[in-house]
Design a protein around this motif. Structure first.
Motif, mmCIF file in Angstrom:
data_model
loop_
_atom_site.group_PDB
_atom_site.id
_atom_site.type_symbol
_atom_site.label_atom_id
_atom_site.label_comp_id
_atom_site.label_asym_id
_atom_site.label_seq_id
_atom_site.Cartn_x
_atom_site.Cartn_y
_atom_site.Cartn_z
ATOM 1 N N GLY A 65 0.805 -1.213 0.000
ATOM 2 C CA GLY A 65 0.000 0.000 0.000
ATOM 3 C C GLY A 65 0.836 1.259 0.000
ATOM 4 O O GLY A 65 0.373 2.325 0.368
ATOM 5 N N GLY A 66 2.083 1.150 -0.422
ATOM 6 C CA GLY A 66 2.966 2.296 -0.440
ATOM 7 C C GLY A 66 3.314 2.805 0.949
ATOM 8 O O GLY A 66 3.836 3.897 1.097
ATOM 9 N N ARG A 67 2.974 2.055 1.958
ATOM 10 C CA ARG A 67 3.181 2.426 3.365
ATOM 11 C C ARG A 67 2.572 3.787 3.695
ATOM 12 O O ARG A 67 3.094 4.537 4.504
ATOM 13 C CB ARG A 67 4.659 2.395 3.730
ATOM 14 N N ARG A 68 1.460 4.108 3.040
ATOM 15 C CA ARG A 68 0.792 5.374 3.271
ATOM 16 C C ARG A 68 -0.591 5.189 3.872
ATOM 17 O O ARG A 68 -1.341 6.151 4.007
ATOM 18 C CB ARG A 68 0.634 6.131 1.944
ATOM 19 N N MET A 69 -0.964 3.991 4.198
ATOM 20 C CA MET A 69 -2.316 3.740 4.690
ATOM 21 C C MET A 69 -2.423 4.087 6.177
ATOM 22 O O MET A 69 -1.474 3.911 6.930
ATOM 23 C CB MET A 69 -2.697 2.287 4.467
ATOM 24 N N SER A 70 -3.602 4.549 6.568
ATOM 25 C CA SER A 70 -3.833 4.867 7.979
ATOM 26 C C SER A 70 -4.103 3.577 8.760
ATOM 27 O O SER A 70 -4.173 2.489 8.191
ATOM 28 C CB SER A 70 -5.022 5.819 8.106
ATOM 29 N N PHE A 71 -4.279 3.711 10.053
ATOM 30 C CA PHE A 71 -4.431 2.528 10.894
ATOM 31 C C PHE A 71 -5.756 1.804 10.653
ATOM 32 O O PHE A 71 -5.853 0.612 10.911
ATOM 33 C CB PHE A 71 -4.301 2.906 12.371
ATOM 34 N N GLY A 72 -6.779 2.486 10.172
ATOM 35 C CA GLY A 72 -8.096 1.861 9.981
ATOM 36 C C GLY A 72 -8.086 0.710 8.987
ATOM 37 O O GLY A 72 -8.426 -0.426 9.336
ATOM 38 N N PRO A 73 -7.715 0.970 7.723
ATOM 39 C CA PRO A 73 -7.683 -0.125 6.751
ATOM 40 C C PRO A 73 -6.676 -1.220 7.106
ATOM 41 O O PRO A 73 -6.938 -2.392 6.886
ATOM 42 C CB PRO A 73 -7.286 0.556 5.443
ATOM 43 N N VAL A 74 -5.555 -0.831 7.673
ATOM 44 C CA VAL A 74 -4.553 -1.828 8.059
ATOM 45 C C VAL A 74 -5.098 -2.708 9.186
ATOM 46 O O VAL A 74 -4.959 -3.934 9.161
ATOM 47 C CB VAL A 74 -3.234 -1.156 8.478
#
Length: 134
Positions: A65-74
């Motif tokens: 995810g490009g290491r740009r995802m917030s904690f919610g989707p992760v």
């Protein structure tokens, strides 16, 4: 002696009859919910495919995810990958068969998740590993 209870064995001399439950098929509402879930999931995938179609992304960046995802989707992704179908189906069956002592198992999850989050995840994150299989 038909139907008398042997108090020392806790049994009766008659076995209960097995009642075969009727197996039903999907109803219209089941198909509607299933179809709606499929359409929504497909729409999310198509939306992001169109939105990101001009970016050149290698597989490593795509999978992380490009290491740009917030904690919610992760967090949701980790939760769904952590809970398998066996857990979802086996948990209620275990409680039904053996009682609510199985709930104590869920309390240990809190400690295991905390230990994993503070000990293992930083090591994986710093080394750039996307999964334990790498």
């Amino acid at each position: 002696m038909s139907g008398k209870r042997d108090w020392w064995r806790g049994k009766t001399d008659k076995m209960p009859k097995f009642v075969n439950p009727s197996v039903e098929t999907f109803t219209v509402w089941d198909y509607l919910v299933f179809s709606l879930l499929f359409v929504i999931s497909s729409a999310i995938g198509i939306f992001f495919a169109i939105k990101e179609r001009h970016r050149n992304v290698d597989s490593r960046e795509y999978l992380s995810g490009g290491r740009r995802m917030s904690f919610g989707p992760v967090g949701l992704s980790l939760t769904t990958s952590f809970m398998s179908a066996i857990t979802v189906l086996g948990g209620p069956a275990e409680v039904y068969r053996n009682g609510a002592a199985f709930v104590l198992f869920s309390f240990t999850y809190i400690f295991v998740v905390a230990i994993t989050a503070y000990l293992y995840l930083p090591v994986f994150y710093e080394s750039g590993i996307a999964s334990t299989y790498e």
